[in-house]
Design an enzyme around this catalytic site. Structure first.
Site: not given
Length: 517
Positions: A322-323
Site C-alpha cells: 500500500d501507499e
C-alpha cells in the site's frame, strides 16, 4: 467443580480453554452459594450471533460438583478419560457436518454438551458457553454460585473462514505479553486470524538473522522517538504458539516496497543512491521505497521471507504493497511480479493490500480492501475486476472497521483521515454486497485493523477496539439474516460486565444501552 483428565495434544488446548472458564467454578467450593441463582442468559444473547439458537427445557445448574468430561473418537483416538462426576459439561468430537469450526451446544437439566467435528469448533463452542455463564466467572477471585445455563440448543458455524484482526506493532511496539492479552480478547469473539504488521517506516520488529541491523538499529525507535523494540525469533514463535492455542492463525506482514524507511536506514545498499536515510519517528506515509532495479533488493526480500516463513506455520504471508507513492507504477508492477513467486517458493500464499490488484495478483492470492466510501470508482472497479478473475478479498473498509479511527471528534486517541466511526457505522454494513461488482463468492472474510500511531499501551488498544471489534467479529461469523443493529446493540451492551470483570478498557458509546452502573 471437580476435574480429572488425560488428553492427547490435539484437544488439550480446547480442554484448557474450558477449564479456564471452569476455574471460577472450581474456586467456589469453599464459597457460600448465592441465595438464589440469577436467571440464565438467553442462548441467543451472545456475540457473534449464533446461526441458530432454539431455547427449550429447564436450565442446567453449574455447582462446585460439576464435572467436565472429554470424550474420545476415532478421529482423535483416545482424547481423555472421563472427568470426575457424572453429567456435567461434555466436549465431544463427531463427524456430523459441522465443518472446520462449527459446533452444537445442547443444554438441559442433565448437563451441557458441546459437539464439533474438529477441536476448533469445540473451542468456539466453549466461547459461547463462557458468554452463557455470568460475567463474574472472568474475575480472578472466588465467586458465589450456583450458575444456570439456559436450556435449549445452539447450532452454529461461521459465515466466512477468514475472520481477522490486525495489530500494528511497528508504529509503536507492543510486547509479547501485550499481544497475548489481545489474542485472548479476540478469541472470545471467535476471531481466527491475527495479522501482525511487523515493519514500517518507524520500526522493524522481527529478527532476521541474515540482516541483523533491521532490528538492532531499525527497531530502536518508534513514533514520537521512544525506545521501540522488536521480537526475537523465540518471541515471535511464542506468539504463534499462544495464538494457535486459541485457534488463531498468525499472518505476518512485511510491508514493501513502500513503508520501508526502517530497513533503508539500517542498510545503505538497499537505497538506490547507496545512502541510508535517518530513522523516522513521524507519521507521514508514502515517502520511502526499496530500490526496485537493484538485485540486492531481491536478495534482501528472499532472505526476509525465507526466515519469516520458516517461523510461521500458517498459510499466509502479507507483503503489504500500500501507499507506495515513491515507487513508479512500472516499478511497482515489476516488484510485485518478482516478490510473489518468492512467497510461493517458501510455501506461503500471498496477501497484499488492495493496491496489489494494480499489478497481477498470483493465483490464490488475497487482496485486502481498505478503501472508504469516497474511494474512486476506478479503484473500486480495479479490485472488483481482480475478484471476478479469481482473487479472493478480505474486507477492511477503513471508514467501517479501521479500529484506530476516532469514535467522535473528541476521542482522545486515534486518527480521523477516514472519518469518524461510531459503533453503529462500524457494524452496519454487509460484507457480501459491500464492494460494487465484486462477486459475493470472492469475499473470504473480514478483518479489523488497528494502527498504532497514537497507541502506546494495552488500555489504548482495548479502548479503540472495544466495542467495535465484536461487531467486526459478528460480520465475519454470523449469517447475514441475523444482522440487525437494534438487536445487536442489546447483545453488545450485555458484554460490558464481562469486559469490566476482565479489567478491560472500552468506549461507552451513547449508541449502546449499557447496563446501569
Amino acid at each position: 467443580m471437580r476435574r480429572h483428565h488425560r488428553t492427547t495434544p490435539r484437544l488439550t488446548r480446547v480442554l484448557g480453554s474450558l477449564l479456564l472458564v471452569a476455574a471460577a467454578g472450581a474456586t467456589t467450593a469453599g464459597a457460600a452459594p448465592a441465595p438464589s441463582a440469577a436467571a440464565p442468559t438467553p442462548l441467543a444473547r451472545v456475540v457473534p450471533a449464533p446461526a441458530q439458537a432454539q431455547p427449550g427445557g429447564r436450565p442446567y445448574r453449574v455447582t462446585w460438583a460439576t464435572g467436565v468430561r472429554v470424550d474420545g473418537s476415532a478421529e482423535v483416538r483416545r482424547i481423555g478419560e472421563y472427568l470426575a462426576g457424572s453429567g456435567g459439561i461434555r466436549l465431544h468430537l463427531a463427524d456430523d457436518g459441522f465443518g472446520a469450526e462449527g459446533y452444537r451446544l445442547t443444554s438441559g437439566p442433565a448437563g451441557v454438551t458441546i459437539t464439533a467435528g474438529a477441536p476448533a469448533g469445540l473451542f468456539h463452542g466453549v466461547q459461547t458457553l463462557r458468554q452463557l455463564l455470568p460475567a463474574s466467572v472472568e474475575r480472578r477471585s472466588v465467586q458465589p454460585g450456583p450458575w444456570r445455563i439456559a436450556g435449549g440448543t445452539v447450532e452454529d458455524r461461521p459465515r466466512y473462514a477468514y475472520r481477522g484482526a490486525m495489530l500494528d506493532v511497528a508504529r509503536h511496539f507492543f510486547t509479547v505479553g501485550q499481544v497475548k492479552r489481545y489474542i485472548d480478547q479476540l478469541a472470545l469473539y471467535k476471531i481466527n486470524t491475527l495479522h501482525l504488521h511487523l515493519s514500517d517506516d518507524q520500526g522493524w520488529r522481527i529478527a532476521v538473522d541474515s540482516w541483523p541491523r533491521l532490528t538492532t538499529y531499525g527497531g530502536s525507535t518508534q513514533v514520537g522517538g521512544g525506545k521501540g523494540g522488536y521480537f526475537t525469533k523465540a518471541d515471535y514463535q511464542e506468539i504463534v504458539r499462544y495464538a494457535a492455542s486459541r485457534y488463531l492463525e498468525v499472518v505476518p506482514e512485511i510491508d514493501m516496497p513502500g513503508h520501508t524507511n526502517a530497513a533503508l536506514a539500517s542498510y545503505a545498499q538497499l537505497n538506490c543512491d547507496g545512502t541510508a536515510p535517518p530513522l523516522y519517528t513521524g507519521t507521514q506515509v508514502g515517502f520511502s521505497s526499496l530500490c526496485v532495479p537493484k538485485q540486492v533488493t531481491y536478495d534482501f526480500v528472499d532472505d526476509v521471507i525465507r526466515e519469516l516463513a520458516a517461523l510461521t506455520p500458517g498459510r499466509y504471508l502479507h507483503i503489504g504493497g500500500d501507499e507506495a507513492h515513491s515507487t513508479s507504477h512500472a516499478d511497482y508492477v515489476k516488484f510485485v511480479d518478482r516478490v510473489q513467486p518468492v512467497v510461493a517458493k517458501y510455501g506461503k500464499t500471498v496477501i497484499g493490500w488492495h493496491q496489489l490488484t494494480g499489478a497481477t495478483p498470483a493465483k490464490g492470492a488475497l487482496a485486502q480492501y481498505w478503501g472508504v466510501e469516497g474511494t474512486s470508482a476506478t479503484e473500486k472497479a480495479q479490485v472488483a475486476k481482480a475478484a471476478q478473475n479469481g482473487t479472493g478479498l478480505i474486507l477492511s473498509p477503513a471508514d467501517r472497521v479501521y479500529l484506530d479511527m476516532k469514535y467522535t471528534a473528541s476521542t482522545r486517541l486515534g486518527t480521523k483521515w477516514a472519518g469518524l466511526v461510531e459503533v453503529r457505522r462500524s457494524y452496519d454494513w454487509n460484507p457480501g454486497s459491500y464492494l460494487p461488482g465484486a462477486p459475493a463468492s470472492a469475499v473470504r472474510g473480514v478483518e479489523a485493523p488497528l494502527w498504532s500511531e497514537t497507541l502506546t499501551k494495552s488500555s489504548d488498544i482495548e479502548y479503540m477496539a472495544f466495542p467495535r471489534l465484536p461487531g467486526a467479529a459478528e460480520l465475519g461469523w454470523s449469517p447475514a439474516a441475523t444482522h440487525d443493529w437494534d438487536a445487536y446493540k442489546v447483545r453488545l451492551a450485555a458484554q460490558a460486565p464481562r469486559w469490566d470483570a476482565l479489567g478491560m478498557s472500552y468506549y461507552k458509546s451513547p449508541q449502546v444501552p449499557w447496563p446501569a452502573g
